[in-house]
Scaffold this motif. Structure first.
Motif, PDB file in Angstrom:
ATOM      1  N   GLN A 103       0.722  -1.278   0.125  1.00  9.41           N
ATOM      2  CA  GLN A 103      -0.078  -0.109   0.086  1.00  9.41           C
ATOM      3  C   GLN A 103       0.694   1.172  -0.086  1.00  9.41           C
ATOM      4  OE1 GLN A 103      -2.828  -0.284   3.185  1.00  9.41           O
ATOM      5  NE2 GLN A 103      -3.697  -2.313   2.442  1.00  9.41           N
ATOM      6  N   THR A 104       1.985   1.342   0.850  1.00  5.60           N
ATOM      7  CA  THR A 104       2.798   2.503   1.029  1.00  5.60           C
ATOM      8  C   THR A 104       3.697   2.628  -0.426  1.00  5.60           C
ATOM      9  OG1 THR A 104       4.453   1.349   1.944  1.00  5.60           O
ATOM     10  CG2 THR A 104       3.061   2.448   3.451  1.00  5.60           C
ATOM     11  N   ARG A 105       3.930   1.479  -1.161  1.00  2.00           N
ATOM     12  CA  ARG A 105       4.793   1.755  -2.264  1.00  2.00           C
ATOM     13  C   ARG A 105       4.160   2.293  -3.297  1.00  2.00           C
ATOM     14  NH1 ARG A 105       6.894  -3.690  -1.678  1.00  2.00           N
ATOM     15  NH2 ARG A 105       5.403  -4.319  -2.818  1.00  2.00           N
ATOM     16  N   GLY A 106       2.926   1.860  -3.283  1.00  2.00           N
ATOM     17  CA  GLY A 106       1.609   2.562  -4.327  1.00  2.00           C
ATOM     18  C   GLY A 106       1.718   1.820  -5.712  1.00  2.00           C
ATOM     19  N   GLU A 107       2.413   0.431  -5.605  1.00  2.00           N
ATOM     20  CA  GLU A 107       2.227  -0.372  -6.942  1.00  2.00           C
ATOM     21  C   GLU A 107       2.535  -1.843  -6.429  1.00  2.00           C
ATOM     22  OE1 GLU A 107       5.709   1.570  -8.965  1.00  2.00           O
ATOM     23  OE2 GLU A 107       6.869  -0.184  -8.463  1.00  2.00           O
ATOM     24  N   PHE A 108       1.828  -2.578  -7.315  1.00  2.00           N
ATOM     25  CA  PHE A 108       1.816  -4.063  -7.058  1.00  2.00           C
ATOM     26  C   PHE A 108       1.491  -4.582  -8.352  1.00  2.00           C
ATOM     27  CE2 PHE A 108      -2.275  -2.070  -5.816  1.00  2.00           C
ATOM     28  CZ  PHE A 108      -2.898  -2.844  -6.697  1.00  2.00           C
ATOM     29  N   GLY A 109       1.871  -5.832  -8.607  1.00  2.00           N
ATOM     30  CA  GLY A 109       1.398  -6.852  -9.544  1.00  2.00           C
ATOM     31  C   GLY A 109      -0.010  -7.255  -9.522  1.00  2.00           C
ATOM     32  N   GLU A 144       4.011   6.514  -1.683  1.00  4.13           N
ATOM     33  CA  GLU A 144       5.175   6.934  -2.313  1.00  4.13           C
ATOM     34  C   GLU A 144       5.006   7.456  -3.571  1.00  4.13           C
ATOM     35  OE1 GLU A 144       7.871   3.582  -2.453  1.00  4.13           O
ATOM     36  OE2 GLU A 144       7.757   3.347  -0.380  1.00  4.13           O
ATOM     37  N   GLN A 145       3.774   7.393  -4.279  1.00  2.00           N
ATOM     38  CA  GLN A 145       3.531   8.144  -5.391  1.00  2.00           C
ATOM     39  C   GLN A 145       2.686   9.370  -5.420  1.00  2.00           C
ATOM     40  OE1 GLN A 145       4.634   6.283  -8.230  1.00  2.00           O
ATOM     41  NE2 GLN A 145       5.243   4.719  -6.577  1.00  2.00           N
ATOM     42  N   THR A 146       2.404   9.827  -4.421  1.00  2.00           N
ATOM     43  CA  THR A 146       1.564  10.987  -4.069  1.00  2.00           C
ATOM     44  C   THR A 146       2.173  12.188  -4.754  1.00  2.00           C
ATOM     45  OG1 THR A 146       0.438  10.076  -2.282  1.00  2.00           O
ATOM     46  CG2 THR A 146       0.147  12.576  -2.675  1.00  2.00           C
TER      47      THR A 146
END
Length: 460
Positions: A94-100, A209-211
């Motif tokens: 969730q905090t990375r803001g990206e996932f597969g 992290e993408q904000t």
């Protein structure tokens, strides 16, 4: 801190293995002189052994220990907790803001997985998945009996791997079978558009992290679309629960040229920290309105507080949630992590908003019934074991920082209550969003008043 965490992990491992820890605890007590502390640890070991031996059914040692740890942390305040390995991985995602994954926002309904919305330019949107679709099977197996989290975990996976989903769609004669290949998904935490050709609207739904990257991209696109007609910006932080502190600092910094953004004070004075703005305002001084409500918490309150204290933006809406504490995630190798409250944060003027929230410069209710509702929305101060508000600059209850100096008569044109018979609020339909409409009107009136001011006319 590393030594302290290591000690806790060692004691836990001994309990989980069923080892009698009395002699070990006694040795530590003699060595460290903390007899009472280790007597209580020995008490915990005795209770644990009795539960293992006497409970009506066999227990899982790991579950018992994790529950005990979580109980200890949850007893401190509402935001400290234990994260097992799976919860810790989910938090990192969730905090990375990206996932597969496939690129769909989902919920659960009637035992099935219901699509809230497909994310643009993802495998799901390209395959034609629609809002309202019910996912009934994953790789041929029914989702009935799965929790929402279990179903989400099955849909996520390594980039390039495939999954078959079966969809039941209203109006379709038969189930729809789709084979999707997972890609790296970046949830859209920043949404934006140009309102009426002259006001930029930016909604931030969380701080991952993408904000900050998404915010800069939004402002750049808004400038391209509006050109020289751009009169102001609205930053919508309503129902934003917060997220990463460093992202709140960066977002605030985007609109400030100098000065403090936020400071934190921990248990030890030497651990206090302060963040200051660097030169450069991506909005180039355009007038700003920040929308907040009772769901604006933590990182979103840091941004609203910084912009309010520096008189950079007008805060419009209703009082925010009031979460003025900072949590640090401390990994425990092989055992997940603990989320521990380690500091309080303070706005540039020295205010602590813990339990009190950010008071708007201009209060505007979203719906008329809020003015007469007998049951207020739950806020930080209503939570059990909420931290006290202390250490900050004192101010009278309900007092806000003085707002920006608005042109005469502009603030008076803002309407506090929606009219009788106004449509129900729907954030996806701007025409029903009364707070947004008042923010737009405020910015346009400010722009018109500034254009008519003597100094502006003389410069033409």
């Amino acid at each position: 801190m590393k030594r302290r965490i290591g000690t806790v992990a060692s004691v836990t491992a001994a309990f989980a293995a069923g080892i009698v820890v009395g002699p070990m605890v006694a040795a530590w007590a003699q060595e460290g002189g903390r007899a009472e502390t280790y007597r209580l640890l020995n008490l915990f070991g005795d209770v644990f052994e009795r539960v293992r031996a006497e409970y009506v059914e066999p227990i899982n040692d790991r579950d018992a220990i994790e529950n005990a740890i979580n109980g200890m942390l949850a007893g401190l305040d509402p935001h400290s907790s234990y994260l097992n390995q799976r919860s810790y991985r989910d938090m990192q995602v969730q905090t990375r803001g990206e996932f597969g994954g496939l690129g769909i926002e989902v919920t659960q309904e009637g035992g099935y997985i219901k699509v809230i919305s497909p994310i643009d330019e993802t495998p799901a949107s390209r395959a034609g998945v629609k809002a309202g679709d019910l996912i009934t099977h994953l790789n041929g197996k029914s989702v009935q009996g799965l929790t929402l989290q279990e179903a989400v975990e099955q849909m996520r996976g390594e980039r390039g791997t495939s999954i078959r989903i079966t969809i039941r769609r209203e109006g379709a004669d038969r189930p729809i079978e789709l084979s999707l290949t997972r890609e790296v998904i970046r949830p859209q935490v920043v949404r934006f558009r140009v309102e009426g050709g002259d006001i930029g609207y930016i909604r931030v739904t969380s701080f991952n992290e993408q904000t900050d990257v998404g915010l800069r991209r939004a402002i750049q696109t808004i400038r391209q679309q509006a050109g020289n007609n751009l009169k102001g910006l609205i930053l919508d932080l309503r129902n934003n629960p917060g997220g990463l502190l460093d992202q709140a600092v960066q977002v605030s910094d985007e609109f400030l040229d100098q000065g403090e953004i936020v400071s934190t004070r921990a248990r030890r004075p030497e651990d206090a920290q302060r963040w200051n703005a660097k030169a450069g305002d991506v909005a180039q001084g355009l007038p700003m309105v920040v929308l907040i409500n009772g769901g604006s918490a933590s990182a979103s309150e840091i941004v609203a507080g910084a912009l309010q204290d520096h008189r950079r933006a007008i805060i419009l809406g209703v009082k925010s949630f009031g979460k003025g504490s900072v949590q640090t995630v401390m990994p425990i190798p092989g055992q997940g992590a603990i989320r521990l409250t380690t500091a309080r944060y303070y706005t540039p003027s020295g205010r602590s908003i813990q339990g009190t929230g950010i008071e708007p410069d201009i209060e505007v209710l979203a719906q008329r019934q809020e003015a007469t509702a007998n049951i207020p929305r739950e806020r930080e101060a209503d939570l059990r074991r909420a931290l006290r508000n202390e250490g900050g600059v004192q101010q009278p209850a309900g007092a806000a920082i003085p707002p920006l100096q608005l042109p005469p008569g502009v603030a008076e044109r803002v309407t506090r209550l929606p009219p009788e018979g106004a449509p129900a609020l729907d954030l996806t339909k701007p025409e029903t969003d009364f707070q947004l409409q008042q923010g737009l009107s405020l910015l346009r009136n400010m722009s018109a008043a500034q254009a008519q001011s003597p100094s502006r006319r003389a410069a033409r």
